[in-house]
Design an enzyme around this catalytic site. Structure first.
Site, PDB file in Angstrom:
ATOM      1  N   GLU A 118       0.830  -1.213   0.000  1.00 45.74           N
ATOM      2  CA  GLU A 118       0.000   0.000   0.000  1.00 45.74           C
ATOM      3  C   GLU A 118       0.864   1.263   0.000  1.00 45.74           C
ATOM      4  OE1 GLU A 118      -2.479   0.140   3.487  1.00 45.74           O
ATOM      5  OE2 GLU A 118      -3.750   1.732   2.687  1.00 45.74           O
ATOM      6  N   LYS A 175      -9.242   3.071  -2.943  1.00 43.14           N
ATOM      7  CA  LYS A 175      -9.612   2.353  -1.723  1.00 43.14           C
ATOM      8  C   LYS A 175     -11.009   2.742  -1.220  1.00 43.14           C
ATOM      9  CE  LYS A 175      -7.438   1.267   2.792  1.00 43.14           C
ATOM     10  NZ  LYS A 175      -6.242   1.573   3.636  1.00 43.14           N
ATOM     11  N   CYS A 192      -5.732  -3.128   1.666  1.00 40.83           N
ATOM     12  CA  CYS A 192      -5.693  -3.279   3.130  1.00 40.83           C
ATOM     13  C   CYS A 192      -7.067  -3.374   3.808  1.00 40.83           C
ATOM     14  CB  CYS A 192      -4.858  -2.158   3.735  1.00 40.83           C
ATOM     15  SG  CYS A 192      -4.017  -2.636   5.269  1.00 40.83           S
ATOM     16  N   GLY A 200      22.133   4.186  28.735  1.00 43.71           N
ATOM     17  CA  GLY A 200      22.592   4.027  30.109  1.00 43.71           C
ATOM     18  C   GLY A 200      22.335   2.596  30.560  1.00 43.71           C
ATOM     19  N   SER A 259      22.115   0.132  33.705  1.00 45.17           N
ATOM     20  CA  SER A 259      21.979   0.251  35.160  1.00 45.17           C
ATOM     21  C   SER A 259      22.252  -1.048  35.901  1.00 45.17           C
ATOM     22  CB  SER A 259      20.545   0.691  35.485  1.00 45.17           C
ATOM     23  OG  SER A 259      19.642  -0.373  35.191  1.00 45.17           O
ATOM     24  N   GLY A 260      22.324  -2.157  35.156  1.00 45.99           N
ATOM     25  CA  GLY A 260      22.367  -3.454  35.814  1.00 45.99           C
ATOM     26  C   GLY A 260      20.984  -4.044  36.026  1.00 45.99           C
ATOM     27  N   GLY A 261      19.958  -3.292  35.622  1.00 46.30           N
ATOM     28  CA  GLY A 261      18.579  -3.792  35.720  1.00 46.30           C
ATOM     29  C   GLY A 261      18.163  -4.500  34.437  1.00 46.30           C
ATOM     30  N   ILE A 262      17.003  -5.119  34.517  1.00 44.52           N
ATOM     31  CA  ILE A 262      16.546  -5.952  33.398  1.00 44.52           C
ATOM     32  C   ILE A 262      16.168  -5.129  32.172  1.00 44.52           C
ATOM     33  CG2 ILE A 262      14.187  -6.005  34.348  1.00 44.52           C
ATOM     34  CD1 ILE A 262      15.441  -9.122  32.813  1.00 44.52           C
TER      35      ILE A 262
END
Lengths: 538, 538
Positions: A43, A110, A146, A283, A285-288
């Site tokens: 489209e 359309k 679509c 950054g 941070s050590g977080g998930i």
């Protein structure tokens, strides 16, 4: 034998010249290498999707219409079906042109213009109600675009008008599970009208959207006899004996988790490339959350183009720094460590007089997050690298994030990923190669902006919060309905109050990849100033 | 004698209970104090306008429909016409209900649903095609809603259906000069159909929009015989002898400048109040932009609720500090001075290693602006005061602003005010009382982020830039057309490249008051990732 090529390609919104070149090369490839008689594009091929308010610019529309004529001239000996914003009798249509022998053979306009969710097509286009049929190798071929095929009756109408085969040009954005909906509806339409349907979808990331491809062909019995890959460019040919499509390779439907992960990767990759960035920075941070964003960024851009910064404060635990280093090393990226204490101390002194006598609150936490924002933006500015934010959808929903702090950045890869899904995606990524330390996945999440802080000090546990948020934000359920679904009033009220109150933050958030049925951004348009209180049932 | 009240009131989007109370009190006042037989409210009275995606919430729609029944029960002995999102046969309509004797007498459902500019009505509502007539004191009264009367034929259709008087409920947002358009079209419709038209408009600020009121009545000759004030609540009665409205007080149409100024003031006032802020805070640089924003803020909220911070750096000239102090003192507000050097020095040291060997560029300028952002946000966070940004439309257009720096804040009062208009508004404000020092108006504008910096180092002069921006941003003109209008190619290219490149900044900007025909925000929806280059003509 009729050979139809499906051109599942990645286009650039607004990049008419770029797209024109790519359309021509793809068509020539399909003709010369694949022996195609006809090639079908997604489209609004010429402009990319969605071009948004560029469609209001007369110069842009003129260029797009000229490009169609130029493409027709440039490619011979193959029919092309391309999408474009057609200026016709002083109105604008979302159209598909059939190009043959250097000319526009016919145009389909359309009928069904979506104006919900992320779609604004009635802002731009007029709707039409015509059937467009053309003949190739004895087959009568009809066009749809679509949303058309999601409407009852439109496929049957084309069949009744004499069509043997129906083509549909699409720009259908990804969200989890949508592919099943798509195939189900299309196969049902094909089966009911007893006509084969060839579905070509766009692929690529565009701001908040990712188009996942997975183009396919359904035969007149409603069976999928060909499926292209998800999240990849692919130009394939399906052969038709009369109007019967011959079985071809069906790429597997990925499971939900891996598709979501691929969506994030493609979203980041295309946002960075299409905006001309030299790489990305974030950054760590050590977080998930930042661990997952790092993995996505590396998979999208390559380790050599991703850079991380550790920015510890006095509240950062040692294990956070250790894990962040392990993540950077596992993925082989460059990283730096900059302690934020000097800046935090400076602000503390500068604000001492005006804040004298006030109690410590979120203000002091925000200053830390904003010092990190300044450091990251400085490195982003200096190197021309895209700053990625690391906030997830649960945080965006309840405003557990600092404006101009951890929300500072150009793109927010996981802003539509609820926290529980962050864990699942991290586990999934580790099955490909172990890049996220186990401890990062198992330790309780914390913003580390105050002593011994954990998220659950401020929020219900994510196992409770996430389903409440899904019902409130994505499904428009009332507080009473959510309680009836089995949640405590206190948790429901806490979550809803926070969602209602934090629209102002979301309004200033960077864009990110939509992967759920309703993302924040263009998909959910809420007032900031409002008296609506979701917690009050009447 | 038929007495119709026009209820030009300020409503709260989403605040159904609040609005319900206000509707009841206003109707009782019109009945008891003004002797009205009928009172007409603005469009979507019950929900406020625009409620945006709240309209997708079943609980919200249910509450709104219940409120209409409750209002009908609560007020007797006067007919009410109120707007609400009507759930009718499983579809949602933008409707007006006539309430009489405790019941809904009849409902009109809006025909013309605007889906352009800031409007998204086709996202929510179905369109209808009916006439709604009711009789009061022998007069047949027809209803229309806002966009309806901008359509040719709809007024005449109501007349042919037997209407003696036409009421129209509106939520027509302000932009400069729109009132003339509004009156012209309505008077023309009235004159052509030979029928009086009573036009009730909403008043108040709502996020990016300000509704200016200025409700009016046109007689069957197309003359305005009554006009309510601009930018103020007003409930007035117009008397009708049969269907002839009697002449009443016509508030003057303000000139453009004073109306724009009032729009800014009301926009700031309502954003602050409706969001529950205790006051406002802003950075005062000694430049014209912050001087104007300060005056607007004080006029909106009162001097006792506005606080300013001077944050000089080594690049700040003495006269900037002097003038900022003069401004604060002229308006009698509290101000503080905090030099930013300690934080800038801290960041310099922290970044020394990672930025070693790089050349000074915008990065260092941004750090200064972002240190100011942190200081202001800390004070905003601690005190619950709304941080106002001071950037104008020219800067927003070309990205001459720092994300998370001077762009940090909850509301951007002059973000839709081009720089040349900033000067005019400053001069206008000084005619009311001298609050902006002459030198602030006459000195060359500078961001003061580098030695001896002036805006014209980076941008064409505003006398050239502003008209180019208006043509490109608001009028969708191409580069070639702008050149033909008499501008140098070099200036046109410079301006357009900057506009194209800075969509990402605008996407993260706070909302501000729309005062031009096209503002940034919901009014102009552009892709961030794009190959469109406005400077390339083909």
């Amino acid at each position: 034998m009729l050979k139809i090529a499906l051109a599942q390609i990645n286009l650039l919104v607004g990049g008419i010249a770029t797209n024109q070149q790519k359309i021509i090369e793809t068509a020539e490839h399909a003709r010369d290498q694949l022996g195609a008689n006809l090639i079908v594009f997604p489209e609004l091929t010429v402009t990319g999707y969605p071009p948004e308010d560029l469609l209001l610019r007369p110069d842009f529309i003129k260029q797009a219409n000229q490009a169609v004529l130029d493409i027709a001239q440039a490619v011979q000996d193959i029919d092309l079906v391309i999408g474009f914003p057609e200026l016709y009798e002083q109105a604008l249509y979302n159209s598909a042109a059939v190009l043959r022998d250097g000319k526009i053979l016919c145009c389909y306009r359309k009928t069904a213009l979506p104006n919900f969710g992320v779609f604004d097509e009635q802002r731009y286009f007029q709707s039409a109600d015509d059937v467009c049929l053309f003949t190739l190798k004895g087959q009568a071929i009809a066009l749809t675009i679509c949303e058309d095929i999601w409407q009852p009756g439109l496929v049957a109408k084309n069949k009744q008008a004499g069509a043997d085969i129906i083509l549909t040009l699409n720009a259908s954005p990804f969200h989890a599970g949508k592919i099943h909906q798509r195939e189900e509806i299309v196969c049902q339409q094909a089966k009911e009208a007893e006509i084969p349907l060839l579905y070509v979808n766009l692929i690529g990331g565009q701001d908040e959207l990712v188009f996942d491809g997975a183009s396919f062909v359904a035969n007149a019995q409603g069976e999928v006899i060909f499926r292209a890959e998800e999240f990849a460019e692919q130009v394939s040919v399906v052969e038709f004996e009369q109007n019967k499509p011959l079985k071809n390779i069906c790429s597997p439907l990925y499971n939900e988790i891996s598709s979501e992960y691929k969506a994030l990767v493609l979203g980041v990759k295309d946002y960075a490339y299409k905006n001309g960035f030299k790489g990305a920075i974030l950054g760590l941070s050590g977080g998930i959350d930042s661990a997952l964003v790092l993995a996505v960024a590396v998979d999208a851009l390559g380790a050599e183009h991703v850079e991380a910064v550790l920015m510890p404060s006095k509240y950062t635990q040692d294990m956070s720094n250790e894990d962040a280093v392990l993540e950077a090393e596992a993925l082989g990226i460059k990283y730096h460590t900059i302690a934020i204490e000097p800046a935090v101390t400076a602000f503390s002194g500068m604000l001492a007089e005006v804040l004298a006598g006030t109690k410590r609150d979120a203000t002091e936490e925000n200053i830390q997050a904003r010092c990190r924002g300044i450091l990251l933006m400085a490195m982003s500015n200096k190197q021309g690298k895209l700053l990625l934010t690391t906030g997830n959808k649960s945080e965006m929903s309840v405003g557990y994030a600092t404006l101009y702090g951890d929300m500072a950045g150009g793109f927010a890869p996981i802003k539509d990923v609820p926290k529980l899904l962050v864990y699942k995606l991290a586990e999934y990524r580790n099955t490909l190669s172990e890049v996220i330390p186990r401890r990062v996945i198992t330790r309780p999440p914390s913003a580390e902006l105050a002593p011994d802080q954990v998220d659950e000090d401020s929020l219900p546990p994510y196992s409770v919060l996430d389903p409440i948020l899904e019902m409130y934000v994505e499904q428009d359920k009332s507080a009473a309905e959510i309680e009836q679904a089995g949640f405590q009033r206190v948790d429901v009220v806490r979550a809803i109050l926070l969602v209602d109150r934090n629209e102002y933050k979301r309004r200033q958030a960077p864009p990110g990849v939509k992967i759920t049925p309703r993302a924040f951004g263009r998909d959910r348009r809420y007032p900031i100033a409002t008296g609506y209180k979701g917690v009050i049932d009447r």
